[in-house]
Write a protein that holds these residues in place. Structure first.
Motif, mmCIF file in Angstrom:
data_model
loop_
_atom_site.group_PDB
_atom_site.id
_atom_site.type_symbol
_atom_site.label_atom_id
_atom_site.label_comp_id
_atom_site.label_asym_id
_atom_site.label_seq_id
_atom_site.Cartn_x
_atom_site.Cartn_y
_atom_site.Cartn_z
ATOM 1 N N LEU A 318 0.827 -1.211 0.000
ATOM 2 C CA LEU A 318 0.000 0.000 0.000
ATOM 3 C C LEU A 318 0.857 1.255 0.000
ATOM 4 C CD1 LEU A 318 -2.715 -1.153 2.551
ATOM 5 C CD2 LEU A 318 -2.973 -0.900 0.074
ATOM 6 N N PHE A 319 2.038 1.181 0.590
ATOM 7 C CA PHE A 319 2.963 2.315 0.532
ATOM 8 C C PHE A 319 3.321 2.622 -0.919
ATOM 9 C CE2 PHE A 319 7.254 4.146 0.669
ATOM 10 C CZ PHE A 319 7.078 5.178 1.581
ATOM 11 N N ASP A 320 3.477 1.589 -1.734
ATOM 12 C CA ASP A 320 3.804 1.787 -3.141
ATOM 13 C C ASP A 320 2.593 2.218 -3.951
ATOM 14 O OD1 ASP A 320 6.661 0.966 -3.214
ATOM 15 O OD2 ASP A 320 5.835 -0.894 -2.437
ATOM 16 N N GLY A 377 3.006 7.058 1.562
ATOM 17 C CA GLY A 377 3.628 6.657 0.309
ATOM 18 C C GLY A 377 3.549 7.735 -0.745
ATOM 19 N N ALA A 378 2.400 8.416 -0.835
ATOM 20 C CA ALA A 378 2.233 9.485 -1.816
ATOM 21 C C ALA A 378 3.149 10.670 -1.511
ATOM 22 C CB ALA A 378 0.774 9.938 -1.841
ATOM 23 N N LEU A 379 3.224 11.062 -0.247
ATOM 24 C CA LEU A 379 4.005 12.248 0.122
ATOM 25 C C LEU A 379 5.511 11.982 0.095
ATOM 26 C CD1 LEU A 379 1.795 13.481 3.103
ATOM 27 C CD2 LEU A 379 1.969 14.515 0.826
ATOM 28 N N VAL A 380 5.932 10.762 0.407
ATOM 29 C CA VAL A 380 7.360 10.432 0.402
ATOM 30 C C VAL A 380 7.862 10.190 -1.019
ATOM 31 C CG1 VAL A 380 9.043 8.672 1.073
ATOM 32 C CG2 VAL A 380 7.440 9.563 2.767
ATOM 33 N N ASN A 381 7.097 9.413 -1.792
ATOM 34 C CA ASN A 381 7.560 9.025 -3.127
ATOM 35 C C ASN A 381 7.245 10.038 -4.209
ATOM 36 O OD1 ASN A 381 8.755 6.585 -2.389
ATOM 37 N ND2 ASN A 381 6.830 5.467 -2.505
ATOM 38 N N GLY A 382 6.307 10.972 -3.947
ATOM 39 C CA GLY A 382 5.989 11.992 -4.945
ATOM 40 C C GLY A 382 7.197 12.845 -5.326
ATOM 41 N N PRO A 383 7.871 13.497 -4.348
ATOM 42 C CA PRO A 383 9.082 14.276 -4.685
ATOM 43 C C PRO A 383 10.201 13.420 -5.255
ATOM 44 C CG PRO A 383 8.239 14.874 -2.521
ATOM 45 C CD PRO A 383 7.480 13.663 -2.954
ATOM 46 N N TYR A 384 10.367 12.214 -4.705
ATOM 47 C CA TYR A 384 11.400 11.292 -5.200
ATOM 48 C C TYR A 384 11.163 10.978 -6.677
ATOM 49 C CZ TYR A 384 13.269 6.487 -5.809
ATOM 50 O OH TYR A 384 13.871 5.347 -6.281
#
Length: 479
Positions: A318-320, A377-384
């Motif tokens: 779900l994080f992904d 997951g959205a907030l961490v991986n969005g900028p990445y």
């Protein structure tokens, strides 16, 4: 060919991440809770680690898991800085497909340690190092291919959708590894190894690197010469003559002198491109957070929520899922506003308190856990996702390069290579800090998130000033 390039590169990097994910799923099986399985069926000893896989059956198993992660990620980070240089000078199709076949080999070798009954730590470390080195062929090559085919207009949205390959690969890797983790964990590595090798072979036969490689000109019709019509025709010193008395050799169709190609940019030259240093350092801390979740989230769920290995692996996907949504959202907003750095900064600012909340209330019910994992997951991986795709492509085709597209792979490698340093540090620090409590791990992640935001401050100020100037000019024009 645009659609074909997008699909092929998507599948390529999906398989790269699919092959990286199994280690995080298998960790809980290498050192499970043996007491939950009952007494030791082999002898009468009261060992609490009889079902663990040596050498991960000791009390220092978390440090050993951290060493495995670090072996891969340090090799990946070091290799990435030189991978882009090779990527600019070698055919991308050969470079990418060769790296995928080798990645499949080393991924499978890790799993074969189960079937060969290997219990020596250095074997798993060496395999991880080799796998980390060959996997650096992937990112510079796929970003360069996509950057060659797509301009800047909707690059953020297109690459935001395309970058979901990272999360799709993680999800598929979790599900595939979870299918065998409890029965024969070696297959959790062997099957992904076969998949990435197969996709690499497909890539070799069908990937088109540049639009210039596609021959869209109509076929040239062959014109018979006089000598071909009559083998006994007299030829002069100038060659066979046509009926009109002119030479039948069409000099206009003779091979043209190849245009002089621009030289590939140097490492220092790429660093001088405005914004490369800031986004590289920001990605270092953003990727530290993302990869700590990638490698440690299933084990965290097992320890805190007391789920089984397969259930924890499934829940971690779900994080992904959130990462897919975050990457698309970040690309769409940055295209609309024109502010790549500002979009990253805002998402990072919101991510810090959400990480704190997930650690403290994220396990209060399955519904809360699902919602918090998707949001984080959205907030961490969005900028990445935004930095590694659209920003890298923008900087690799920056106006200061005056049309020299040879910088794209090198710039991508520098940005992702710097980020990979953070990816190596995150799981290592998590392994060292987690014995003191998971709260301290999350405090470390929050601090990294804040630092990533601060490193973009100069670029954000520049973007805000640009917006203010635009609005001022617009108001003046209306008057």
């Amino acid at each position: 060919y645009r659609g074909l390039t997008l699909v092929l590169t998507f599948l390529c990097y999906t398989s790269y991440h699919l092959s990286r994910k199994p280690i995080s799923i298998v960790k809980s099986q290498l050192h499970p809770n043996c007491s939950a399985l009952g007494p030791n069926p082999h002898n009468d000893s009261n060992s609490s680690t009889w079902c663990s896989w040596a050498p991960f059956d000791g009390d220092n198993y978390k440090e050993l898991f951290g060493a495995l992660d670090n072996a891969f990620l340090v090799a990946y980070a070091i290799g990435m800085f030189i991978s882009g240089i090779f990527g600019e000078r070698l055919p991308l199709r050969y470079y990418l497909s060769g790296g995928m076949v080798l990645s499949g080999l080393f991924t499978a070798l890790f799993g074969l340690g189960y079937f060969w009954d290997i219990h020596v730590l250095w074997y798993f470390i060496v395999v991880q190092v080799c796998n980390g080195l060959v996997q650096t062929t992937g990112w510079p090559a796929v970003v360069a291919c996509v950057g060659n085919w797509f301009g800047k207009g909707k690059r953020g949205l297109i690459m935001g959708i395309w970058n979901s390959h990272t999360s799709v690969g993680n999800i598929l890797g979790s599900l595939i590894a979870g299918a065998w983790v409890s029965s024969a964990w070696g297959l959790s590595f062997v099957v992904p190894g076969i998949i990435i090798t197969t996709v690499g072979i497909i890539c070799f036969f069908f990937l088109v690197e540049y639009p210039e490689d596609v021959d869209c000109s109509p076929p040239l019709h062959h014109v018979m010469t006089t000598s071909e019509k009559d083998p006994e025709a007299v030829t002069s010193n100038e060659g066979p003559l046509s009926l009109s008395g002119q030479s039948s050799v069409d000099h206009s169709n003779s091979p043209k002198e190849p245009a002089e190609e621009p030289e590939a940019i140097s490492f220092l030259g790429a660093l001088r491109i405005p914004g490369v240093v800031e986004f590289s350092l920001c990605l270092l801390f953003a990727k530290l957070v993302s990869y700590t979740f990638l490698y440690w989230l299933p084990l965290y769920i097992v320890n805190v929520a007391h789920f089984g290995a397969k259930e924890a692996g499934d829940l971690s996907t779900l994080f992904d899922v959130g990462g897919i949504l975050g990457g698309i959202f970040a690309g769409l907003i940055s295209d609309y506003t024109g502010g790549r750095a500002t979009t990253c900064c805002v998402m990072l600012v919101i991510a810090a308190p959400m990480l704190f909340l997930y650690n403290h209330v994220g396990q209060n019910g399955i519904g809360t856990s699902i919602a918090m994992l998707i949001i984080c997951g959205a907030l961490v991986n969005g900028p990445y996702a935004l930095i590694t795709t659209a920003v890298s492509a923008d900087l690799g085709t920056h106006e200061s390069l005056k049309g020299n597209a040879k910088a794209l792979s090198t710039v991508t490698a520098i940005i992702d290579g710097t980020g990979s340093v953070g990816a190596a540090l995150g799981p290592l620090l998590a392994g060292l800090i987690s014995p003191t409590g998971w709260n301290n791990v999350f405090y470390m992640l929050i601090a990294a998130d804040v630092l990533a935001c601060l490193l973009l401050a100069r670029v954000v100020v520049k973007e805000v000033r640009g917006w203010c100037g635009y609005m001022a000019r617009k108001r003046g024009y209306v008057r």
